[in-house]
Design a protein around this motif. Sequence first.
Motif, short mmCIF file in Angstrom:
data_model
loop_
_atom_site.label_atom_id
_atom_site.label_comp_id
_atom_site.label_asym_id
_atom_site.label_seq_id
_atom_site.Cartn_x
_atom_site.Cartn_y
_atom_site.Cartn_z
N UNK A 1 44.85 16.20 -4.89
CA UNK A 1 44.13 15.34 -5.83
C UNK A 1 42.62 15.36 -5.63
N UNK A 2 42.16 15.79 -4.48
CA UNK A 2 40.72 15.90 -4.28
C UNK A 2 40.06 16.94 -5.16
N UNK A 3 40.86 17.79 -5.78
CA UNK A 3 40.31 18.82 -6.66
C UNK A 3 40.15 18.33 -8.10
N UNK A 4 40.34 17.04 -8.31
CA UNK A 4 40.18 16.46 -9.64
C UNK A 4 39.23 15.27 -9.55
N UNK A 5 38.27 15.22 -10.45
CA UNK A 5 37.35 14.10 -10.49
C UNK A 5 38.09 12.86 -10.98
N UNK A 6 37.65 11.67 -10.56
CA UNK A 6 38.34 10.44 -10.98
C UNK A 6 38.52 10.32 -12.49
N UNK B 1 44.22 11.87 -17.47
CA UNK B 1 44.73 13.04 -18.18
C UNK B 1 45.69 13.85 -17.34
N UNK B 2 45.38 14.01 -16.06
CA UNK B 2 46.27 14.72 -15.15
C UNK B 2 47.62 14.02 -15.06
N UNK B 3 47.59 12.70 -14.87
CA UNK B 3 48.84 11.96 -14.74
C UNK B 3 49.62 11.97 -16.05
N UNK B 4 48.92 11.97 -17.18
CA UNK B 4 49.60 12.05 -18.47
C UNK B 4 50.33 13.39 -18.62
N UNK C 1 69.01 25.17 -5.03
CA UNK C 1 68.49 25.16 -6.39
C UNK C 1 67.72 26.44 -6.72
N UNK C 2 67.73 26.80 -7.98
CA UNK C 2 66.92 27.93 -8.44
C UNK C 2 65.44 27.57 -8.29
N UNK C 3 64.65 28.50 -7.76
CA UNK C 3 63.23 28.23 -7.50
C UNK C 3 62.37 29.17 -8.32
N UNK C 4 61.39 28.59 -9.03
CA UNK C 4 60.50 29.36 -9.89
C UNK C 4 59.05 29.06 -9.51
N UNK C 5 58.19 30.04 -9.73
CA UNK C 5 56.77 29.92 -9.42
C UNK C 5 55.97 30.21 -10.68
N UNK C 6 55.16 29.26 -11.12
CA UNK C 6 54.48 29.35 -12.41
C UNK C 6 52.98 29.17 -12.20
N UNK C 7 52.20 30.10 -12.74
CA UNK C 7 50.75 29.94 -12.69
C UNK C 7 50.31 29.08 -13.88
N UNK C 8 49.59 28.00 -13.59
CA UNK C 8 49.16 27.11 -14.65
C UNK C 8 48.20 26.06 -14.12
N UNK C 9 47.48 25.43 -15.03
CA UNK C 9 46.52 24.38 -14.72
C UNK C 9 47.23 23.04 -14.85
N UNK C 10 47.13 22.20 -13.82
CA UNK C 10 47.79 20.91 -13.85
C UNK C 10 47.27 20.02 -14.96
N UNK C 11 46.08 20.32 -15.48
CA UNK C 11 45.53 19.52 -16.57
C UNK C 11 46.08 19.95 -17.93
N UNK C 12 46.90 21.01 -17.93
CA UNK C 12 47.56 21.48 -19.17
C UNK C 12 48.89 22.11 -18.78
N UNK D 1 47.44 5.72 -13.11
CA UNK D 1 48.85 5.99 -13.38
C UNK D 1 49.38 5.05 -14.45
N UNK D 2 49.04 3.78 -14.34
CA UNK D 2 49.51 2.81 -15.33
C UNK D 2 48.92 3.11 -16.71
N UNK D 3 47.66 3.55 -16.73
CA UNK D 3 47.04 3.90 -17.99
C UNK D 3 47.74 5.10 -18.63
N UNK D 4 48.30 5.98 -17.79
CA UNK D 4 49.01 7.16 -18.30
C UNK D 4 50.44 6.85 -18.71
N UNK D 5 50.91 5.62 -18.47
CA UNK D 5 52.24 5.25 -18.93
C UNK D 5 53.30 5.19 -17.85
#
Length: 241
Positions: free
Chosen positions: A131-136, A141-144, A104-115, A208-212
């Motif tokens: 996941x330890x780098x995100x507060x509960x 929002x992360x899962x959304x 597969x084609x592989x790409x590397x993208x700089x970005x924030x998982x929260x956006x 996760x369920x709250x995020x759909x």
Amino acid sequence: MFTPQGPTLRELAVQALSSVERGYDLLAPTFDHTPFRTPPAVLDATAAALAALGPFEDGLDVCCGTGAGVEVLRRVCGRRVVGVDLSAGMLAVGRAALGGGDRPRTEWVRGDARALPFAPAFDLAVSFGAFGHFLPREWPGLFAQVRGALRPGGRFVFPVVAPARPGSALYWTLWAFDGAMRVRNTVWRPPFVMYYRPFRLGGVRAALERAGFAVGLRALPELGTRPDGSPRCRLVVARRD
């Protein structure tokens, strides 16, 4: 750290006094020689489980670091694999080691998982050890964001290790590490969020369920069982309905 190729104590101290992004930029050249990289046994067990769930065409590794999850996705995805991470240093190491590839084609993208900067373009997303780098409070929002990057029916998959037995050496080690990080973030700025103890299956499933997502679990028998017979590690399989 623990190997001649790993970071020195001084380098770890400098990282710990930096932001998450800057800290991982500094750690990137030696990260794969630390215990923080996801063990090969977990990666292999996850890849085997994904192969049984597939086939998949397009995969996303959320908080990819130096590319451990990208390697897993390249085993099970047929068309395209993307690794996204906040740290340019970690991405550079992953890109140098794994490159781009054609299938597969592989790409590397700089970005924030929260956006995440993606439309619904993937049928599989994974994440390992981030996941330890995100507060509960950030989990829904992360899962959304991950859900928004998946096509309908796409899956978000990640391993969750069983909690340490109360009173065990690992239990107290996690408590001590968590406490040290909270003290550090009380007295020093910018904060370095790394709290792994709160990441427990019950709260994660609810977020996760709250995020759909519709959430299922798969045992990873290759990683063994606890004394009571329960799996040492499960795979969370969250499906975007």
